[in-house]
Design an enzyme around this catalytic site. Structure first.
Site: not given
Ligand code: PMP
Length: 433
Positions: A24, A151, A252, A281
């Site tokens: 970013y 997100y 998610d 993560k």
């Molecule tokens: N889903 C959620 C809820 C997230 O917080 C994130 C990353 N911040 C992602 C998907 C995307 O994961 P990545 O950065 O490993 O692609």
């Protein structure tokens, strides 16, 4: 700092600015950048000699801290055995062990595991599963229903279900699949439930129910789209609605999974099981990029019996043995460490420590859930000003918009958290008074 170290750091930064693109960011950015020499436990050691307490757990991932002997050992052992093999037509113990464990730990019914590269890819996989699920039954359902302030990642499918405004992807709006956005849940985590909080979501679902392939949302904690904590009753209602309409539910849990929000998986707050769940993560304890998309047998069987008969995804580094072995070691450690107690303690210390921030005029709201602490300001922070101040005070935080937030490693001690919260307060004072 010695002159030679100073020169080294300066040269590193110069080369970085010349050749490297950061997340970013723009090239040739004048934003501050801090070279890390090493990391151990909860601390980052900068080349400049400063030692910073990491309040970010490297974007929610390093739950056991850095350079952990048990995680290191798992990787050393695996690298001497086999770093990687393709997963098409081959399999290996680290992947099988991980899949078995994930099905045992996650909510009931999620018993098929698709291992993939990153959180965003796990979301793509989940969306593709939902589309193929309907396609296999002769239906073209290509819309997703989600909630604002969500997100889900930076790839195209994932971007199409991120909040169109706070999701950082407005620029691509003309190129994205158009999905359906209900209002973000207005009922806070502990707020008394009233069915009117569900009206907007219900209305959107009713209006589009024949074209919706799945609902996708972050359970209980909306992370990057606003660090909002919402009522488990909302999630219960969503599950019920999906059941009533025969729509799939994708949870998610990439940010919330593995204890961060106070339950092993945030879906447990509502005592529900999604049809598809994304993990990432903290899956590898923050050591390597890997994610997983789990689904129930109904979804898996319908896809497998459909016209295509196969699920159309297969990354080169799928189920990478190194990533699987460190994920297995991280899960073992999590369960051995009494994570629930660790998270509960951090929660209490964050609540105590951050409460004084409420007295600042610049602060709109302070909230804590599990090992997540949020100080929401009235105005967006000035990153150029605030980031070096955090470093000066010996802590690493990376605010965005109006949000100063922390999700420290689970191994943080009371002294660590007290220090962290007092430094947040000190930076607020220095910045805003
Ligand atoms: N889903 C959620 C809820 C997230 O917080 C994130 C990353 N911040 C992602 C998907 C995307 O994961 P990545 O950065 O490993 O692609």
């Amino acid at each position: 700092m010695k002159d030679s170290d100073k020169l080294f750091t300066q040269q590193l930064l110069e080369k970085d600015r010349q050749y490297v693109w950061h997340p970013y960011s723009r090239v040739n950015s004048d934003m501050p950048l801090f070279p890390v020499a090493s990391a151990k436990g909860c601390y980052l050691n900068l080349h400049s000699g400063e030692k910073l307490f990491d309040g970010m757990s490297s974007w929610w991932s390093t739950i056991h801290g850095y350079n952990h002997p048990r995680l290191n050992q798992a990787l050393h052992q695996q690298i001497d055995t086999m770093s990687h093999v393709m997963f098409g037509g081959l399999t290996h113990q680290p992947a099988v062990d991980l899949a078995v464990r994930l099905t045992q730990l996650t909510p009931a019914g999620l018993d098929k595991v698709f291992l993939c590269d990153s959180g965003s890819v796990a979301v793509e996989v989940a969306l593709k599963m939902a589309i193929q699920y309907w396609n296999s039954q002769g239906q073209q359902r290509s819309h997703f229903l989600t909630i604002k302030n969500g997100y889900h990642g930076d790839t195209f499918g994932a971007m199409s279900v991120c909040d169109p405004v706070t999701g950082m992807h407005q620029l691509f709006s003309g190129f994205l699949q158009e999905n359906i956005f209900a209002e973000a849940p207005q009922c806070g985590f502990e707020q008394t439930w009233d069915d009117s909080f569900f009206e907007n979501f219900l209305h959107k679902a009713q209006a589009h129910k024949d074209s919706i392939a799945a609902v996708i949302l972050e359970p209980i904690v909306q992370g990057t789209g606003g660090m909002r904590f919402y009522s488990p009753n909302f999630l219960k209602k969503v599950r019920q609605l999906c059941d009533d309409y025969g729509i799939l539910l994708i949870a998610d849990e990439i940010a919330t999974g593995f204890g961060r929000a106070g339950k092993l998986f945030a879906c447990e707050y509502a005592d529900i099981s999604p049809d598809i769940m994304c993990l990432g993560k903290a899956l590898t304890g923050g050591y390597m990029s890997m994610a997983a998309t789990l689904c129930n047998s109904t979804v898996a069987n319908i896809i497998s019996q459909g016209e295509a008969g196969v699920f159309m995804h297969g990354p080169t580094f799928m189920a990478n043995p190194l990533a699987c072995s460190v994920a297995n070691a991280s899960i073992t450690l999590l369960l051995e460490n009494n994570w629930q107690q660790q998270v509960m303690n951090i929660s209490r210390w964050l609540k105590e420590g951050l409460s004084t921030c409420e007295d600042f005029k610049c602060v709109n709201n302070v909230r804590v859930l599990g090992a997540i602490g949020v100080v929401e300001l009235h105005q967006p922070v000035d990153m150029k000003k605030i980031q070096p101040l955090f470093v000066k005070h010996g802590i690493w935080l990376r605010p965005f918009g109006k949000l100063i937030y922390t999700m420290p490693p689970f191994i943080s001690t009371q002294d660590d958290i007290t220090m962290l919260t007092s430094k947040i307060e000190a930076v607020l004072r220095e910045c805003y008074s």
